[in-house]
Design a protein around this motif. Structure first.
Motif, mmCIF file in Angstrom:
data_model
loop_
_atom_site.group_PDB
_atom_site.id
_atom_site.type_symbol
_atom_site.label_atom_id
_atom_site.label_comp_id
_atom_site.label_asym_id
_atom_site.label_seq_id
_atom_site.Cartn_x
_atom_site.Cartn_y
_atom_site.Cartn_z
ATOM 1 N N LYS A 90 -6.843 1.423 30.886
ATOM 2 C CA LYS A 90 -5.801 2.338 31.357
ATOM 3 C C LYS A 90 -4.553 2.221 30.490
ATOM 4 O O LYS A 90 -3.902 3.227 30.181
ATOM 5 C CB LYS A 90 -5.463 2.045 32.821
ATOM 6 C CG LYS A 90 -6.527 2.495 33.808
ATOM 7 C CD LYS A 90 -6.077 2.299 35.246
ATOM 8 C CE LYS A 90 -5.974 0.828 35.601
ATOM 9 N NZ LYS A 90 -5.660 0.624 37.035
ATOM 10 N N SER A 91 -4.240 1.007 30.086
ATOM 11 C CA SER A 91 -3.043 0.782 29.265
ATOM 12 C C SER A 91 -3.152 1.444 27.897
ATOM 13 O O SER A 91 -2.137 1.718 27.247
ATOM 14 C CB SER A 91 -2.804 -0.717 29.092
ATOM 15 O OG SER A 91 -3.921 -1.339 28.465
ATOM 16 N N GLU A 92 -4.391 1.699 27.459
ATOM 17 C CA GLU A 92 -4.596 2.351 26.167
ATOM 18 C C GLU A 92 -4.464 3.868 26.264
ATOM 19 O O GLU A 92 -4.331 4.552 25.250
ATOM 20 C CB GLU A 92 -5.979 1.991 25.610
ATOM 21 C CG GLU A 92 -6.126 0.524 25.263
ATOM 22 C CD GLU A 92 -7.546 0.162 24.857
ATOM 23 O OE1 GLU A 92 -7.702 -0.716 23.998
ATOM 24 O OE2 GLU A 92 -8.502 0.756 25.412
#
Length: 285
Positions: A90-92
């Motif tokens: 998700k952070s990517e």
């Protein structure tokens, strides 16, 4: 949230969504509930920010990929299903734009769709065949809804991605099957004619075109014109799929010729279709 009533309404809808998830319910119903909660203003953009952790926990329970962007096309949130779909964390995804995740062509399509949605403040649906394979399919439909600020102004875009691979693959197989049999029909050396329940000719293959004078004037006309007598047509219709000997004519002025006729009946559509093929006996003597 705007007040206690809307908060209760949002919680009730969320409980219903979670219940559907736990009972392996219809994903479309879950998506509809999300649209009701988020897109219709029960939970606005401010709600997502002020209740970020709770909101994220709920999103991660949902098996349907969900994301939301700001007005500049930057992903500011998504769920675990969205991350798995792209094989990313998700952070990517968060903080990136469409062009950072998709191909140039895909990005242009999706960005244009976002622009239309924001300008017209409507609901957008985009069908897509792309690189998605992690969740088991390549065909998806992107459902988008405008997110609004408390004052009603546009704040961003909420998206749901539905996997419709099985439906599309079935459609494609049906099309390929139809194309295959159409090819067999067109390239058969035996003259073949297709007509409907009203005896109107709808199609004829290349061999039939050549046999009946090199033109397609029969299409749209009465199939009775190819038979020498009405009894020949009746004999074919009553044959039950067996080959029967009849007399046919190339045109109204030609002499009748003996032929073996074979009838095939198709009931795949709402009305029956008939395909009759001919083997002119003088050609096999």
């Amino acid at each position: 949230m705007t007040d206690t009533n809307t908060k209760k309404q949002w919680v009730d809808l969320m409980k219903k969504a979670i219940d559907i998830i736990e009972n392996d319910g219809d994903r479309r119903e879950i998506s509809n509930l999300l649209v009701s909660m988020l897109g219709a203003g029960i939970c606005d953009f401010n709600c997502m920010v002020t209740n970020a952790q709770f909101f994220q926990n709920v999103l991660d329970l949902i098996p349907t990929p969900v994301y939301y962007k700001d007005l500049y096309g930057v992903y500011i949130g998504c769920n675990e299903a969205m991350a798995r779909l792209h094989g990313m964390k998700k952070s990517e995804i968060i903080g990136r734009k469409t062009a950072d995740i998709y191909t140039k062509e895909e990005s242009e399509i999706f960005s244009y769709s976002d622009t239309v949605l924001i300008n017209e403040q409507s609901h957008e649906m985009v069908e897509h065949k792309g690189r998605f394979t992690t969740l088991g399919g390549a065909y998806h439909i992107l459902h988008k809804k405008l997110i609004q600020n408390p004052d009603g102004t546009p704040a961003g875009v909420l998206g749901f991605i539905s996997d419709v691979s099985e439906i599309k693959q079935n459609e494609e197989r049906a099309w390929q099957s139809e194309a295959f049999y159409k090819s067999l029909f067109d390239n058969s050396p035996r003259p073949k004619i297709i007509y409907n329940e009203f005896n109107i000719v709808e199609d004829m293959n290349q061999a039939a075109v050549a046999f009946f004078g090199g033109h397609t004037n029969l299409v749209g006309g009465d199939v009775m014109s190819i038979y020498d007598h009405y009894e020949d047509c009746e004999k074919v219709m009553a044959s039950g799929g067996k080959s029967v000997k009849i007399n046919i004519k190339k045109d109204k002025d030609s002499k009748p010729m003996e032929a073996l006729a074979t009838l095939t009946v198709s009931s795949l559509e709402s009305t029956e279709k008939y395909a009759v093929s001919f083997l002119v006996l003088e050609t096999v003597l």
